[in-house]
Write a protein that holds these residues in place. Sequence first.
Motif, PDB file in Angstrom:
ATOM      1  N   MET A 123      54.572  -8.901  11.047  1.00 38.04           N
ATOM      2  CA  MET A 123      54.351 -10.265  10.616  1.00 38.04           C
ATOM      3  C   MET A 123      55.021 -10.493   9.264  1.00 38.04           C
ATOM      4  SD  MET A 123      52.656 -11.216  13.169  1.00 38.04           S
ATOM      5  CE  MET A 123      52.516 -12.868  12.535  1.00 38.04           C
ATOM      6  N   ARG A 124      55.819 -11.523   9.172  1.00 37.35           N
ATOM      7  CA  ARG A 124      56.414 -11.953   7.918  1.00 37.35           C
ATOM      8  C   ARG A 124      56.023 -13.405   7.671  1.00 37.35           C
ATOM      9  NH1 ARG A 124      62.471  -9.163   8.079  1.00 37.35           N
ATOM     10  NH2 ARG A 124      61.724  -6.997   8.051  1.00 37.35           N
ATOM     11  N   PRO A 125      56.133 -13.865   6.433  1.00 31.74           N
ATOM     12  CA  PRO A 125      55.674 -15.233   6.152  1.00 31.74           C
ATOM     13  C   PRO A 125      56.338 -16.302   7.001  1.00 31.74           C
ATOM     14  CG  PRO A 125      56.048 -14.028   4.110  1.00 31.74           C
ATOM     15  CD  PRO A 125      56.562 -13.166   5.216  1.00 31.74           C
ATOM     16  N   ASP A 126      57.608 -16.095   7.369  1.00 35.19           N
ATOM     17  CA  ASP A 126      58.337 -17.151   8.065  1.00 35.19           C
ATOM     18  C   ASP A 126      58.793 -16.773   9.463  1.00 35.19           C
ATOM     19  OD1 ASP A 126      60.093 -15.270   7.158  1.00 35.19           O
ATOM     20  OD2 ASP A 126      61.593 -16.682   6.415  1.00 35.19           O
ATOM     21  N   LEU A 127      58.444 -15.586   9.937  1.00 31.94           N
ATOM     22  CA  LEU A 127      58.849 -15.165  11.276  1.00 31.94           C
ATOM     23  C   LEU A 127      58.029 -13.956  11.708  1.00 31.94           C
ATOM     24  CD1 LEU A 127      60.777 -12.394  10.872  1.00 31.94           C
ATOM     25  CD2 LEU A 127      62.367 -14.109  10.038  1.00 31.94           C
ATOM     26  N   GLY A 187      53.060 -16.031  13.077  1.00 34.20           N
ATOM     27  CA  GLY A 187      51.717 -16.027  13.652  1.00 34.20           C
ATOM     28  C   GLY A 187      51.573 -14.984  14.748  1.00 34.20           C
ATOM     29  N   ARG A 188      50.532 -14.202  14.633  1.00 31.52           N
ATOM     30  CA  ARG A 188      50.295 -13.150  15.619  1.00 31.52           C
ATOM     31  C   ARG A 188      50.028 -13.727  17.007  1.00 31.52           C
ATOM     32  NH1 ARG A 188      49.549  -8.010  14.864  1.00 31.52           N
ATOM     33  NH2 ARG A 188      48.626  -6.740  16.515  1.00 31.52           N
ATOM     34  N   ASN A 195      40.199 -25.665  18.110  1.00 31.29           N
ATOM     35  CA  ASN A 195      39.079 -24.997  18.759  1.00 31.29           C
ATOM     36  C   ASN A 195      38.868 -23.697  18.004  1.00 31.29           C
ATOM     37  OD1 ASN A 195      40.797 -22.854  20.071  1.00 31.29           O
ATOM     38  ND2 ASN A 195      41.651 -24.676  21.060  1.00 31.29           N
ATOM     39  N   PRO A 196      37.790 -22.975  18.247  1.00 37.38           N
ATOM     40  CA  PRO A 196      37.521 -21.777  17.436  1.00 37.38           C
ATOM     41  C   PRO A 196      38.667 -20.770  17.415  1.00 37.38           C
ATOM     42  CG  PRO A 196      35.563 -22.392  18.647  1.00 37.38           C
ATOM     43  CD  PRO A 196      36.652 -23.296  19.138  1.00 37.38           C
ATOM     44  N   ALA A 197      39.282 -20.521  18.562  1.00 38.84           N
ATOM     45  CA  ALA A 197      40.359 -19.534  18.604  1.00 38.84           C
ATOM     46  C   ALA A 197      41.582 -19.997  17.824  1.00 38.84           C
ATOM     47  CB  ALA A 197      40.747 -19.246  20.054  1.00 38.84           C
ATOM     48  N   SER A 198      41.958 -21.272  17.991  1.00 34.20           N
ATOM     49  CA  SER A 198      43.166 -21.738  17.309  1.00 34.20           C
ATOM     50  C   SER A 198      42.949 -21.878  15.805  1.00 34.20           C
ATOM     51  CB  SER A 198      43.635 -23.066  17.907  1.00 34.20           C
ATOM     52  OG  SER A 198      42.710 -24.102  17.659  1.00 34.20           O
ATOM     53  N   VAL A 199      41.726 -22.203  15.369  1.00 31.50           N
ATOM     54  CA  VAL A 199      41.459 -22.260  13.933  1.00 31.50           C
ATOM     55  C   VAL A 199      41.534 -20.862  13.335  1.00 31.50           C
ATOM     56  CG1 VAL A 199      39.737 -22.789  12.159  1.00 31.50           C
ATOM     57  CG2 VAL A 199      40.108 -24.382  14.054  1.00 31.50           C
ATOM     58  N   ARG A 200      40.964 -19.876  14.022  1.00 34.02           N
ATOM     59  CA  ARG A 200      41.054 -18.505  13.514  1.00 34.02           C
ATOM     60  C   ARG A 200      42.509 -18.057  13.431  1.00 34.02           C
ATOM     61  NH1 ARG A 200      36.495 -17.769  16.939  1.00 34.02           N
ATOM     62  NH2 ARG A 200      37.829 -16.875  18.574  1.00 34.02           N
ATOM     63  N   THR A 260      47.432 -17.057  10.094  1.00 36.01           N
ATOM     64  CA  THR A 260      48.805 -17.391   9.712  1.00 36.01           C
ATOM     65  C   THR A 260      48.870 -17.809   8.256  1.00 36.01           C
ATOM     66  OG1 THR A 260      49.328 -18.073  11.976  1.00 36.01           O
ATOM     67  CG2 THR A 260      50.771 -18.887  10.233  1.00 36.01           C
ATOM     68  N   LEU A 261      47.910 -18.598   7.804  1.00 41.42           N
ATOM     69  CA  LEU A 261      47.849 -18.996   6.405  1.00 41.42           C
ATOM     70  C   LEU A 261      47.739 -17.772   5.501  1.00 41.42           C
ATOM     71  CD1 LEU A 261      47.610 -21.231   4.248  1.00 41.42           C
ATOM     72  CD2 LEU A 261      45.150 -21.333   4.741  1.00 41.42           C
ATOM     73  N   ALA A 262      46.971 -16.788   5.935  1.00 41.03           N
ATOM     74  CA  ALA A 262      46.809 -15.570   5.146  1.00 41.03           C
ATOM     75  C   ALA A 262      48.120 -14.815   4.970  1.00 41.03           C
ATOM     76  CB  ALA A 262      45.764 -14.660   5.800  1.00 41.03           C
ATOM     77  N   GLY A 263      49.030 -14.971   5.936  1.00 39.41           N
ATOM     78  CA  GLY A 263      50.293 -14.252   5.881  1.00 39.41           C
ATOM     79  C   GLY A 263      51.363 -14.919   5.041  1.00 39.41           C
ATOM     80  N   ILE A 264      51.074 -16.101   4.522  1.00 38.61           N
ATOM     81  CA  ILE A 264      52.061 -16.819   3.719  1.00 38.61           C
ATOM     82  C   ILE A 264      52.076 -16.264   2.302  1.00 38.61           C
ATOM     83  CG2 ILE A 264      52.642 -19.068   2.704  1.00 38.61           C
ATOM     84  CD1 ILE A 264      51.504 -20.351   5.239  1.00 38.61           C
ATOM     85  N   GLU A 265      53.262 -16.002   1.807  1.00 37.34           N
ATOM     86  CA  GLU A 265      53.411 -15.480   0.453  1.00 37.34           C
ATOM     87  C   GLU A 265      53.104 -16.579  -0.568  1.00 37.34           C
ATOM     88  OE1 GLU A 265      56.859 -13.415  -2.393  1.00 37.34           O
ATOM     89  OE2 GLU A 265      57.256 -13.874  -0.273  1.00 37.34           O
TER      90      GLU A 265
END
Length: 494
Positions: free
Chosen positions: A278-282, A302-303, A362-367, A372-377
């Motif tokens: 996982m990278r911030p942009d890809l 995003g994973r 929905n719960p899955a897409s919010v998680r 994904t937000l966590a992976g942003i530098e």
Amino acid sequence: MTEPLWTLDAVLAATGGTLAAAGDDAAGRDGAAQPVAGLSIDTRTLKVGDLFFAIRGETRDGHDFVRDALARGAGAAVVSQARAAELAGSGPLVVVPEAGDDPVLAAMRALAAAARARSAARVLAVTGSVGKTGTKEALRHVLAAQGTTHASVASYNNHWGVPLTLGRMPAGSAFGVFEIGMNHAGEIAPLARLVRPEIAIVTTVEPVHIEHFRSLSGIADAKGEIFCGLEPGGIAILNRDNPHFERLSAHALASRAGRIVSFGEHPQADVRAERIVMRPDLSIVDASVLGVPVTYQLGTPGRHTALNSLAVMAAVHALGADLALAALSLAQLHPPVGRGERTLLRLREGEALLVDESYNANPASVRAALATLAGIEIRGQGRRIAVLGDMLELGSEAPRLHRELAASVEQHGIDLVFAAGPMMAELFESLPAGTRGVAAPTSAELLDAVLSEIRPGDAVMIKGSNSIRMGRIVEALKARYGGAADSLAAGRPN
């Protein structure tokens, strides 16, 4: 010369309608040969030469807009026999016999069936609680590099969206990709039988629309209806990581499927992710596609997106298409609108990043969005900010499912949460005081607080169910701090 999508005589043959033209040409002497450029159900997006279907919506009847459609340049309008007399003289009408609750919708389904019957396209259908639109768009993108590809527009996945999309499929298409959705049991089966896919994909089963079901197993059964339409010997593609894999497999095995292909990180998955970077942009994926090693870069971070790309590679392999070309194409894949689009916000003293996940929740897409937000530098003193609106159609479980998002907020190191709606207030109250931004009953009432909070270095993610209208916050941020010209494709400048 480009072949027309349809001619009126083909429409008449498919729908059992009769042509009533304006003026003295009441029999439509030459009208039946008229080309039909496209199909429309909405005068706001209608194009000159379109065939307008006057279907009945939840609140309005399309017959009330027939005169407007014809005045805007529609080639003809499909109307019910019961309403034809009052519309006489307004322009060419395809009058269809009364049938069921909505004879015009029945006529559109009949035309869709004719489109499927005349087509030699390789047809795929996608459903799932989460990720079906993104997977459909990825398939469209990948297959377009290998042949003329027709696919659903936006999320046209319901009882009118699917037949409209199918009716719009050009006869010469090499591939057709259809998204099929549902809110209740029994809705997918008739649409799947209409589409008749040779490949059917279920991305995952999650508690979405749970208020209409007694359990998650009921949702799995509803998703499994997609296999009702599989062509003989067709292929079912299933998420091996999902706990409902065996249940969905049973549905597939009870259908005309020739085999099941699984995807995921599970060691027994047929299309397996060996490694996801996982990278911030890809994202970078090392995969085994039925024993064939493939490494590819995915242009959307995003994973969850990386895992769904395995379903895309499974479909490409099942079609016998070019895996290497598909892998190259995925690097150029960008997020659909409202599903991860990134925009630089230009503040007076620097820049912030906007992540638009505002199309539904929905719960899955919010998680997944929080991950994904966590992976942003983050740069400098920037923060990771989540602006979340209510998740709907969760029934009596809604308060609990909103509160449980607190664990994901903490796990992913989200610095600040803004909440819109009474249910998201449940999450807000479950958060530590230092993580709480502002909570408000509506997105409109939250708007000023979000606009005034953003500072250089921040990454701001917006998400919520459609009717909460979180998109208004996205548009306000863009309007104040940066417009479309600043849009990023998966985090990289255009």
